[in-house]
Design an enzyme around this catalytic site. Structure first.
Site, PDB file in Angstrom:
ATOM      1  NE  ARG A 160     -30.693  -5.460  15.910  1.00 47.89           N
ATOM      2  CZ  ARG A 160     -30.102  -5.175  17.076  1.00 47.89           C
ATOM      3  NH1 ARG A 160     -30.610  -5.690  18.194  1.00 47.89           N
ATOM      4  NH2 ARG A 160     -29.044  -4.393  17.119  1.00 47.89           N
ATOM      5  NE  ARG A 166     -37.647  -8.955  22.091  1.00 46.37           N
ATOM      6  CZ  ARG A 166     -36.394  -9.023  22.572  1.00 46.37           C
ATOM      7  NH1 ARG A 166     -35.384  -9.138  21.752  1.00 46.37           N
ATOM      8  NH2 ARG A 166     -36.192  -8.981  23.870  1.00 46.37           N
ATOM      9  CD  GLU A 171     -30.088  -5.013  25.738  1.00 51.84           C
ATOM     10  OE1 GLU A 171     -29.547  -4.588  24.699  1.00 51.84           O
ATOM     11  OE2 GLU A 171     -30.518  -6.176  25.849  1.00 51.84           O
ATOM     12  NE  ARG A 174     -35.153  -2.582  23.262  1.00 53.18           N
ATOM     13  CZ  ARG A 174     -34.880  -3.796  23.718  1.00 53.18           C
ATOM     14  NH1 ARG A 174     -34.236  -3.939  24.864  1.00 53.18           N
ATOM     15  NH2 ARG A 174     -35.232  -4.874  23.037  1.00 53.18           N
ATOM     16  CB  SER A 177     -25.466  -4.309  24.675  1.00 53.74           C
ATOM     17  OG  SER A 177     -26.405  -5.058  25.397  1.00 53.74           O
TER      18      SER A 177
END
Length: 424
Positions: free
Chosen positions: A260, A275, A347, A389, A350
């Protein structure tokens, strides 16, 4: 992707769904454009029918030797053909314009999704585990994990910001986490898949990343794209297929690198592994009937929760509000893990039900034995979990005063019996 027929049938309901998403009403514009397109298409079809009649009349005049009438009819036919081409061009242009507008509109929220403008409107559904009481001040992982093998400086020299090199014990722990997650999800009935990491534009359009989010992706010189998530590859396994109902649900899982650009994350989470441009993730995807999708959503969420529980990582389950959901989702649960270094929940997964939104973009359908025709499948996706994460969560929750990290019991077999990481 939205069905223009449904928008025509109830434009007020469509605009009400957009309003919950914080978007301006579009139904009138879409319906008017569709009406114009259908008018041109209808006139073109009428012209084709008239052409068949004219061809017969031309043939009859030629057969009778009526040259004057033959020439006149031929001239009329040529003029009509020019008009028909113009009508077809207009119909094609308006169809493309309508489809482009529809492709840029997010999915509408389910009825039980709470209203809200951003993450502050999310609702906590449940909480599991109790954050550990440390007898020292817990640190964030960038502040203590370098001696364990977490190298940001070396990565920056090789690739720039938002990359990491994992070495030694940390590299093995990262691998152990991914393998453990993959094994547990396979035990839950998810078929393991090793999918392509490079995909065509059509695949990203199918799951909703294109055209809206192109700047968040990495594109190669031959026009293909690096996957931002294995959701893209796994969901597109049913692209342009008609499935038999008895084969559903289909459940897929994959452990892949994800890529990403984080174009919209400037200044956010610049330290550590939270991130990154490249990270590993175990993805979960389910393909179901509309009747199964709500139950499948809960089951998929439970599959992700089970990993956190097995690792003894405290977390909370959040129902996202209308303003915080992803583009393709109609309902989303977030799992947020406790990070003692930050003293907050972050988070880690999801899990989204996309309804038939992606299926329409991919033309993925199913047929039943009792009904004529076909219906669109429902698609669901979620992280089970994001490996990087989860690595952060293990490092921070299992850190010890001397800088070592205790290995969760379920990972010890994957670590060759190693029970803790010790600083070099």
């Amino acid at each position: 992707m939205h069905d223009i027929r449904l928008i025509r049938d109830d434009p007020a309901a469509f605009d009400a769904g957009l309003a919950k998403r914080g978007a301006a009403p579009l139904a009138d514009e879409l319906v008017a454009l569709d009406a114009q397109r259908r008018r041109f298409d209808s006139e073109y079809q009428d012209g084709k029918a008239e052409k068949k009649k004219a061809d017969k009349a031309i043939g009859a005049a030629k057969g009778r030797g009526d040259i004057a009438l033959y020439n006149q009819l031929l001239l009329n036919a040529q003029q009509s053909e020019a008009i028909d081409h113009a009508l077809l061009d207009q119909s094609v242009r308006l169809t493309a314009e309508l489809e482009a507008l529809l492709a840029a509109i997010p999915n509408l929220p389910a009825a039980d999704v709470p209203d809200g403008a951003d993450e502050d409107g999310n609702v906590e559904v449940a909480r599991w585990g109790t954050p550990r009481a440390f007898d020292f001040t817990p640190r964030e992982h960038p502040d203590f994990a370098a001696p364990l093998g977490l190298d940001f400086e070396g990565a920056a020299a090789i690739a720039g910001a938002r990359f990491a090199v994992l070495r030694g014990g940390v590299a093995r722990l990262n691998r152990a986490l991914g393998q453990y997650m993959l094994d547990r999800q396979a035990e839950r009935g998810f078929e393991e898949v090793a999918p392509p990491l490079l995909v065509r534009s059509e695949a990203l359009f199918g799951t909703g990343q294109l055209p809206k989010f192109a700047e968040d992706l990495f594109q190669t010189t031959d026009g293909r794209w690096l996957i931002p998530t294995a959701e893209v590859s796994l969901t597109n396994l049913v692209r342009e297929r008609i499935l038999d109902e008895q084969t559903l649900p289909l459940r897929f899982t994959a452990l892949t690198p994800c890529f990403r650009s984080e174009a919209g994350a400037a200044g956010r989470d610049t330290r550590g592994l939270i991130r990154q441009h490249q990270f590993d993730k175990v993805e979960l995807v389910a393909i179901t009937t509309p009747e199964q999708s709500a139950a499948e959503h809960e089951a998929m969420t439970a599959a992700a929760e089970a990993i956190l529980q097995a690792l003894d990582l405290p977390y909370r389950k959040m129902l996202l509000c209308t303003g915080d959901m992803g583009f393709s989702a109609t309902k989303t649960f977030d799992l947020e893990v406790w990070l003692p270094g930050q003293q907050k929940y972050r988070e880690i997964s999801s899990i989204s039900n996309c309804g038939d939104f992606q299926a329409r973009r991919m033309d993925a359908r199913f047929r039943t034995a009792s009904e004529k025709g076909t219906r669109f499948v429902h698609t669901l996706n979620g992280s089970g979990l994001a490996v990087g994460r989860t690595l952060v969560a293990v490092l921070e929750n299992c850190q010890q005063a001397d800088g070592s990290v205790r290995i969760p019991d379920v990972l010890v077999p994957y670590m060759g019996g190693v029970t803790e990481l010790r600083p070099a």
